[in-house]
Design a protein around this motif. Structure first.
Motif, PDB file in Angstrom:
ATOM      1  N   GLY A 162      31.397   3.507  16.012  1.00  0.00           N
ATOM      2  CA  GLY A 162      30.481   3.003  17.031  1.00  0.00           C
ATOM      3  C   GLY A 162      29.357   2.171  16.439  1.00  0.00           C
ATOM      4  N   GLU A 163      28.838   2.595  15.273  1.00  0.00           N
ATOM      5  CA  GLU A 163      27.798   1.816  14.590  1.00  0.00           C
ATOM      6  C   GLU A 163      28.314   0.420  14.244  1.00  0.00           C
ATOM      7  OE1 GLU A 163      24.401   2.562  13.243  1.00  0.00           O
ATOM      8  OE2 GLU A 163      24.677   3.680  15.107  1.00  0.00           O
ATOM      9  N   ILE A 164      29.547   0.369  13.745  1.00  0.00           N
ATOM     10  CA  ILE A 164      30.140  -0.924  13.397  1.00  0.00           C
ATOM     11  C   ILE A 164      30.396  -1.747  14.658  1.00  0.00           C
ATOM     12  CG2 ILE A 164      32.143  -2.040  12.365  1.00  0.00           C
ATOM     13  CD1 ILE A 164      30.241  -0.728  10.339  1.00  0.00           C
ATOM     14  N   GLY A 165      30.883  -1.084  15.707  1.00  0.00           N
ATOM     15  CA  GLY A 165      31.150  -1.789  16.958  1.00  0.00           C
ATOM     16  C   GLY A 165      29.898  -2.402  17.556  1.00  0.00           C
ATOM     17  N   ALA A 188      25.303  -0.290   5.248  1.00  0.00           N
ATOM     18  CA  ALA A 188      24.715  -1.580   4.883  1.00  0.00           C
ATOM     19  C   ALA A 188      25.739  -2.454   4.166  1.00  0.00           C
ATOM     20  CB  ALA A 188      23.486  -1.360   4.003  1.00  0.00           C
ATOM     21  N   PHE A 189      26.528  -1.842   3.276  1.00  0.00           N
ATOM     22  CA  PHE A 189      27.593  -2.568   2.589  1.00  0.00           C
ATOM     23  C   PHE A 189      28.567  -3.179   3.599  1.00  0.00           C
ATOM     24  CE2 PHE A 189      32.085  -2.134   1.440  1.00  0.00           C
ATOM     25  CZ  PHE A 189      32.192  -2.989   0.355  1.00  0.00           C
ATOM     26  N   LEU A 190      29.037  -2.366   4.541  1.00  0.00           N
ATOM     27  CA  LEU A 190      30.032  -2.842   5.502  1.00  0.00           C
ATOM     28  C   LEU A 190      29.466  -3.935   6.404  1.00  0.00           C
ATOM     29  CD1 LEU A 190      31.710   0.558   6.400  1.00  0.00           C
ATOM     30  CD2 LEU A 190      32.789  -1.370   5.234  1.00  0.00           C
ATOM     31  N   LYS A 191      28.212  -3.813   6.784  1.00  0.00           N
ATOM     32  CA  LYS A 191      27.607  -4.843   7.634  1.00  0.00           C
ATOM     33  C   LYS A 191      27.454  -6.157   6.874  1.00  0.00           C
ATOM     34  CE  LYS A 191      25.286  -1.493  10.621  1.00  0.00           C
ATOM     35  NZ  LYS A 191      23.999  -0.861  11.027  1.00  0.00           N
ATOM     36  N   THR A 192      27.133  -6.070   5.593  1.00  0.00           N
ATOM     37  CA  THR A 192      27.054  -7.289   4.780  1.00  0.00           C
ATOM     38  C   THR A 192      28.428  -7.936   4.649  1.00  0.00           C
ATOM     39  OG1 THR A 192      25.176  -6.423   3.535  1.00  0.00           O
ATOM     40  CG2 THR A 192      26.430  -8.207   2.516  1.00  0.00           C
ATOM     41  N   VAL A 193      29.450  -7.106   4.405  1.00  0.00           N
ATOM     42  CA  VAL A 193      30.821  -7.625   4.341  1.00  0.00           C
ATOM     43  C   VAL A 193      31.186  -8.307   5.653  1.00  0.00           C
ATOM     44  CG1 VAL A 193      33.254  -6.935   4.266  1.00  0.00           C
ATOM     45  CG2 VAL A 193      31.647  -6.018   2.583  1.00  0.00           C
ATOM     46  N   LEU A 194      30.887  -7.654   6.770  1.00  0.00           N
ATOM     47  CA  LEU A 194      31.240  -8.222   8.074  1.00  0.00           C
ATOM     48  C   LEU A 194      30.460  -9.500   8.361  1.00  0.00           C
ATOM     49  CD1 LEU A 194      31.585  -4.928  10.132  1.00  0.00           C
ATOM     50  CD2 LEU A 194      33.425  -6.504   9.501  1.00  0.00           C
ATOM     51  N   ASP A 195      29.229  -9.602   7.865  1.00  0.00           N
ATOM     52  CA  ASP A 195      28.485 -10.857   8.019  1.00  0.00           C
ATOM     53  C   ASP A 195      29.267 -12.016   7.406  1.00  0.00           C
ATOM     54  OD1 ASP A 195      26.345  -9.713   9.326  1.00  0.00           O
ATOM     55  OD2 ASP A 195      25.136  -9.453   7.507  1.00  0.00           O
ATOM     56  N   GLU A 196      29.780 -11.804   6.200  1.00  0.00           N
ATOM     57  CA  GLU A 196      30.523 -12.873   5.533  1.00  0.00           C
ATOM     58  C   GLU A 196      31.884 -13.096   6.188  1.00  0.00           C
ATOM     59  OE1 GLU A 196      30.425 -13.142   1.301  1.00  0.00           O
ATOM     60  OE2 GLU A 196      28.603 -11.922   1.120  1.00  0.00           O
ATOM     61  N   VAL A 197      32.495 -12.026   6.694  1.00  0.00           N
ATOM     62  CA  VAL A 197      33.767 -12.165   7.413  1.00  0.00           C
ATOM     63  C   VAL A 197      33.568 -13.007   8.670  1.00  0.00           C
ATOM     64  CG1 VAL A 197      35.506 -10.899   8.751  1.00  0.00           C
ATOM     65  CG2 VAL A 197      34.795 -10.048   6.505  1.00  0.00           C
ATOM     66  N   MET A 198      32.499 -12.733   9.414  1.00  0.00           N
ATOM     67  CA  MET A 198      32.259 -13.470  10.659  1.00  0.00           C
ATOM     68  C   MET A 198      31.935 -14.935  10.403  1.00  0.00           C
ATOM     69  SD  MET A 198      30.345 -10.713  13.176  1.00  0.00           S
ATOM     70  CE  MET A 198      29.183 -10.038  11.991  1.00  0.00           C
ATOM     71  N   GLU A 199      31.371 -15.241   9.237  1.00  0.00           N
ATOM     72  CA  GLU A 199      31.130 -16.643   8.893  1.00  0.00           C
ATOM     73  C   GLU A 199      32.445 -17.396   8.700  1.00  0.00           C
ATOM     74  OE1 GLU A 199      28.738 -16.648   5.420  1.00  0.00           O
ATOM     75  OE2 GLU A 199      26.923 -15.921   6.420  1.00  0.00           O
ATOM     76  N   LEU A 200      33.470 -16.687   8.232  1.00  0.00           N
ATOM     77  CA  LEU A 200      34.755 -17.319   7.932  1.00  0.00           C
ATOM     78  C   LEU A 200      35.689 -17.369   9.130  1.00  0.00           C
ATOM     79  CD1 LEU A 200      35.450 -15.635   4.473  1.00  0.00           C
ATOM     80  CD2 LEU A 200      34.969 -18.056   4.857  1.00  0.00           C
ATOM     81  N   PHE A 201      35.598 -16.367  10.003  1.00  0.00           N
ATOM     82  CA  PHE A 201      36.549 -16.234  11.104  1.00  0.00           C
ATOM     83  C   PHE A 201      35.816 -16.374  12.437  1.00  0.00           C
ATOM     84  CE2 PHE A 201      38.452 -13.941   7.578  1.00  0.00           C
ATOM     85  CZ  PHE A 201      39.774 -14.354   7.619  1.00  0.00           C
ATOM     86  N   PRO A 202      36.091 -17.421  13.206  1.00  0.00           N
ATOM     87  CA  PRO A 202      35.422 -17.598  14.503  1.00  0.00           C
ATOM     88  C   PRO A 202      36.042 -16.776  15.626  1.00  0.00           C
ATOM     89  CG  PRO A 202      36.891 -19.439  14.078  1.00  0.00           C
ATOM     90  CD  PRO A 202      36.937 -18.568  12.846  1.00  0.00           C
ATOM     91  N   SER A 203      37.026 -15.946  15.318  1.00  0.00           N
ATOM     92  CA  SER A 203      37.755 -15.217  16.354  1.00  0.00           C
ATOM     93  C   SER A 203      36.827 -14.315  17.162  1.00  0.00           C
ATOM     94  CB  SER A 203      38.865 -14.373  15.727  1.00  0.00           C
ATOM     95  OG  SER A 203      38.338 -13.502  14.755  1.00  0.00           O
ATOM     96  N   GLU A 204      37.169 -14.161  18.426  1.00  0.00           N
ATOM     97  CA  GLU A 204      36.407 -13.286  19.315  1.00  0.00           C
ATOM     98  C   GLU A 204      36.468 -11.839  18.837  1.00  0.00           C
ATOM     99  OE1 GLU A 204      36.465 -12.028  24.097  1.00  0.00           O
ATOM    100  OE2 GLU A 204      38.073 -13.259  23.225  1.00  0.00           O
ATOM    101  N   TYR A 205      37.606 -11.466  18.221  1.00  0.00           N
ATOM    102  CA  TYR A 205      37.839 -10.085  17.812  1.00  0.00           C
ATOM    103  C   TYR A 205      37.806  -9.936  16.290  1.00  0.00           C
ATOM    104  CZ  TYR A 205      39.516  -9.227  22.584  1.00  0.00           C
ATOM    105  OH  TYR A 205      39.616  -9.105  23.949  1.00  0.00           O
ATOM    106  N   ALA A 212      30.429   8.455   5.347  1.00  0.00           N
ATOM    107  CA  ALA A 212      29.729   8.179   6.606  1.00  0.00           C
ATOM    108  C   ALA A 212      28.304   8.712   6.610  1.00  0.00           C
ATOM    109  CB  ALA A 212      30.511   8.790   7.771  1.00  0.00           C
ATOM    110  N   GLY A 213      27.939   9.452   5.575  1.00  0.00           N
ATOM    111  CA  GLY A 213      26.597  10.018   5.531  1.00  0.00           C
ATOM    112  C   GLY A 213      25.579   9.145   4.834  1.00  0.00           C
ATOM    113  N   GLN A 214      26.025   8.039   4.237  1.00  0.00           N
ATOM    114  CA  GLN A 214      25.129   7.182   3.471  1.00  0.00           C
ATOM    115  C   GLN A 214      24.773   5.925   4.251  1.00  0.00           C
ATOM    116  OE1 GLN A 214      26.421   7.974  -1.150  1.00  0.00           O
ATOM    117  NE2 GLN A 214      27.496   6.376  -0.058  1.00  0.00           N
ATOM    118  N   ASP A 215      23.497   5.641   4.384  1.00  0.00           N
ATOM    119  CA  ASP A 215      23.076   4.381   4.993  1.00  0.00           C
ATOM    120  C   ASP A 215      23.517   3.195   4.146  1.00  0.00           C
ATOM    121  OD1 ASP A 215      21.893   5.737   7.076  1.00  0.00           O
ATOM    122  OD2 ASP A 215      19.895   5.736   6.165  1.00  0.00           O
TER     123      ASP A 215
END
Length: 737
Positions: A340-343, A283-300, A276-279
């Motif tokens: 919270g950052e991810i949320g 950045a890795f997780l946000k990039t992963v979530l970008d690709e996840v959100m492209e695949l899954f239109p779910s609200e959650y 949790a101390g590394q930016d």
């Protein structure tokens, strides 16, 4: 190759309607909100003639497939089915009117119309050639009616996932919670980080074999579209910050130490988690979530958040710097900040976050929905803080647990909206969880069904319509549907129940085998530990006496057909069974072991620590004192303890057997390190260890104590977390008279 659930083909012909006594009860599951019976039935043997509202024309082809009528080419007058749009109804609500001249389904949306067609399909499967005339009005109680499918511990094929979606739709469930990342495997293709699937999707098992697999983006898109057509929302779970060893094996720099590691083949909770101390980790997780959100239109999007040991963060300079920079108090608040950052990132992209109830620790991120699994308190706390909750407590909703722990009736008795929260609008619904540590794909259906059938009614139907004997009767018809759909369902409950009590002899147990389901037969033998059969041919419903320690092994049959492996009941007939007890520890709600009498009731623990016979505490010492019926010559005493270090279950550091003639002066002392130095040595075993001590004296009181060895040791993946102690029965053997 597995296939999606085949559409059962049947045809309907509208024949003459004849007056009959009204059918007051439909055999539907889940039970509809209301059923107003008529006085006719319609003979059926032809095809559907479906007329669809203009707004839904594009759905007609699939809806015909869903009903199954397109596969038959029969002449004859078809039954007319009209689907009408009624904007005044709720989104998932529908109404079905069955008349001699045809069937009308009304709904405000395609979703509601699909539920109406599913009801019609279910009725036709068990109609025996005639549909009852009458009116159904129906709508779900909760919007979130889910199943978690863990495809990480054991990979499951895309075809199997589609079949699971079909079965969810047939039971009017609404959510597939797809668990896609875990310590033991990363299952989703991410273009930016190819090593996640090239390395993180595969593991070497203890026997040297390889296990793994992943879903390509094309396969995921296909599954999501398949689910959407059946009105099932697919919510992906990307675990963080814990349960992330597979990702760390692919990219070690994501962890606090940067050390190379393999994808683990064993289960449990691991101390190496995202740093949790590394930016760069964020950045890795946000990039992963970008690709996840492209695949899954779910609200959650589900982010896990559970079982994240803080030992690495507490030792990591980067994490400690983050705590200081963000003015946080400790590692628990660091987890809250991290989540919270991810949320906030998800919220900025129009999505909402779900997390397991551990995300409450250190402060709940804004807008998060809590999935409460450690009982119901997490849901209560979330609602009290103004957040939504999904209920899936282990007590009713963990379908990886055996039916000995959670059977069909217990699932049916689940109430997702506890007292004090009814009408709050914050309980979105519930979810049953199919974790796959001990359930590869070929065992999943036998774990999920028929228990999901009960859960579907819990989450759909009004509480006033839920009556257990009525549900049991409707299940008999529903098994016909499950058979047609080729569902490999398991038992409703333990098929043979054991009733036991203190025997006529002071050192015996009186036992009786009672069938718990219709059509069950069998005979049992009592086999003493060591292999000698001391009682054989134990039949049903008759009382038998057993003495000593061993297993009552029952060969089961159902409707005269042998059911394979025997059912085993570990037992101990001894002078301490059912005598007054006093515990030196508090009973843990997760592992109560049948409560106050549980350590002196004649039942021994099995190789499954969740069988209900093991009593456990976390971070506490344990002790039990038993007062015997009279001064008794004691030959020996024994106790079994459980070991499963991956689940934080350790052997005791020291134990003490004691005995007393007057309850004041005690003999016996502490037995330090009864298992040698192995208490805290790494061990992959999941086993039962037996402690025994010769006595050779007369006593009226006996006692056993076990000391908790302390927190998980430094080498353990949950280092510094409190360990568990598990005990089953203080067995007191008397000398032969």
């Amino acid at each position: 190759m597995e296939k999606p659930l085949s559409i059962f083909a049947f045809a309907i012909f509208l024949g003459a309607c004849s007056p009959v006594v009204e059918i007051s009860q439909l055999d539907l599951i889940p039970h509809p909100t209301s059923w107003n019976p008529g006085h006719n039935t319609c003979a059926i043997s032809g095809v559907w003639d479906v007329e669809v509202a203009e707004e839904w024309k594009q759905e007609r082809g699939f809806w015909l497939d869903w009903l199954g009528a397109d596969s038959l080419d029969m002449e004859g007058k078809a039954i007319r089915v009209m689907l009408k749009q009624n904007p005044g109804m709720e989104t998932e609500a529908y109404a079905v009117a069955i008349r001699p001249e045809g069937i009308t389904i009304e709904a405000s949306s395609k979703h509601g119309a699909f539920h109406g067609l599913t009801t019609l399909r279910s009725l036709a499967l068990t109609s025996e050639g005639a549909l009852p005339c009458g009116d159904i009005t129906d709508a779900p109680r909760f919007a979130h009616r889910g199943l978690l499918l863990d495809c990480c511990r054991h990979f499951m094929t895309p075809e199997f996932v589609k079949r699971t979606i079909d079965l969810l739709a047939l039971h009017k469930m609404s959510v597939l919670h797809w668990h896609l990342t875990e310590d033991q495997g990363w299952r989703i293709e991410i273009d930016a980080y190819p090593e996640l699937t090239q390395k993180g999707a595969w593991r070497t098992e203890a026997d040297g074999s390889q296990h793994g697999g992943f879903y390509t983006k094309q396969q995921i898109s296909d599954i999501v579209a398949y689910a959407a057509q059946r009105h099932i929302k697919v919510i992906p779970e990307i675990e963080l910050p814990g349960h992330s060893r597979a990702a760390l094996s692919a990219y070690p720099w994501l962890g606090c130490t940067g050390e190379a590691m393999e994808v683990p083949h064993d289960w449990g909770v691991f101390k190496d988690i995202y740093c949790a101390g590394q930016d760069t980790t964020l950045a890795f997780l946000k990039t992963v979530l970008d690709e996840v959100m492209e695949l899954f239109p779910s609200e959650y999007i589900h982010i896990g958040g559970d079982e994240a040991p803080k030992v690495r963060w507490e030792q990591c300079p980067k994490c400690q710097k983050r705590i200081a920079h963000e003015d946080l108090n400790d590692a628990h608040e660091l987890q809250s900040w991290f989540i919270g950052e991810i949320g906030r990132y998800l919220e900025a992209h129009g999505r909402k976050m779900i997390g397991w109830d551990e995300i409450l620790e250190g402060g709940l991120p804004e807008g998060a929905t809590v999935q409460s699994w450690r009982g119901m308190d997490g849901g209560r706390d979330a609602v009290a803080m103004g957040h939504d909750a999904i209920m899936s407590p282990t007590s009713h909703c963990y379908f990886d647990y055996p039916v000995e722990s959670t059977d069909l009736q217990e699932v049916y008795g689940f109430e997702p909206e506890p007292e004090g929260l009814k009408g709050s609008g914050r309980i979105l619904g519930g979810e049953c969880n199919m974790w796959s540590e001990r359930a590869p794909q070929d065992l999943v259906e036998s774990k999920v069904y028929p228990r999901l059938v009960a859960m579907s009614e819990v989450l759909w139907s009004p509480p006033s319509t839920r009556i257990w004997p009525d549900f049991q009767a409707r299940m008999e018809s529903h098994y016909t549907r499950l058979d047609i759909w080729e569902v490999a369902y398991g038992w409703e409950t333990v098929p043979m129940a054991l009733q036991w009590k203190q025997g006529t002899a002071s050192n015996g147990l009186s036992v009786q085998l009672v069938p718990a389901m219709s059509g069950i037969g069998g005979t049992g033998d009592f086999v003493a530990f060591g292999g000698e059969t001391t009682a054989s041919g134990i039949g049903l419903d008759a009382t038998h006496e057993i003495q000593g320690e061993g297993e009552l092994r029952v060969i089961l049959s159902q409707r005269g057909v042998s059911m394979g492996e025997p059912l085993a009941f570990p037992l101990a007939g001894h002078v301490g069974a059912f005598q007054p007890v006093e515990l030196a520890h508090e009973i843990n709600t997760y592992y109560p072991g049948r409560g106050e009498q549980g350590l002196a009731d004649g039942r021994l623990g099995s190789a499954d620590f969740r069988d209900g016979s093991w009593q456990a505490t976390q971070g506490q010492h344990m002790g039990v004192t038993v007062q015997l019926d009279a001064l008794t010559e004691i030959d020996s005493m024994s106790m079994q303890v459980y070991r499963y270090q991956d689940a934080w279950i350790f052997l005791p550091d020291s134990v003490r057997f004691q005995w007393s003639a007057d309850g004041k002066r005690w003999n016996g002392g502490w037995w330090t390190q009864p298992f040698g130095s192995s208490t805290f040595e790494p061990n992959d075993a999941q086993d039962v260890q037996r402690l025994a001590l010769p006595v050779g004296e007369a006593a009226r009181w006996v006692r056993f104590e076990a000391r908790n060895p302390g927190p998980c040791p430094e080498w353990h993946d949950a280092a510094s977390s409190a360990t568990w102690l598990f005990l089953d029965e203080l067995v007191v053997h008397s000398r032969p008279s």
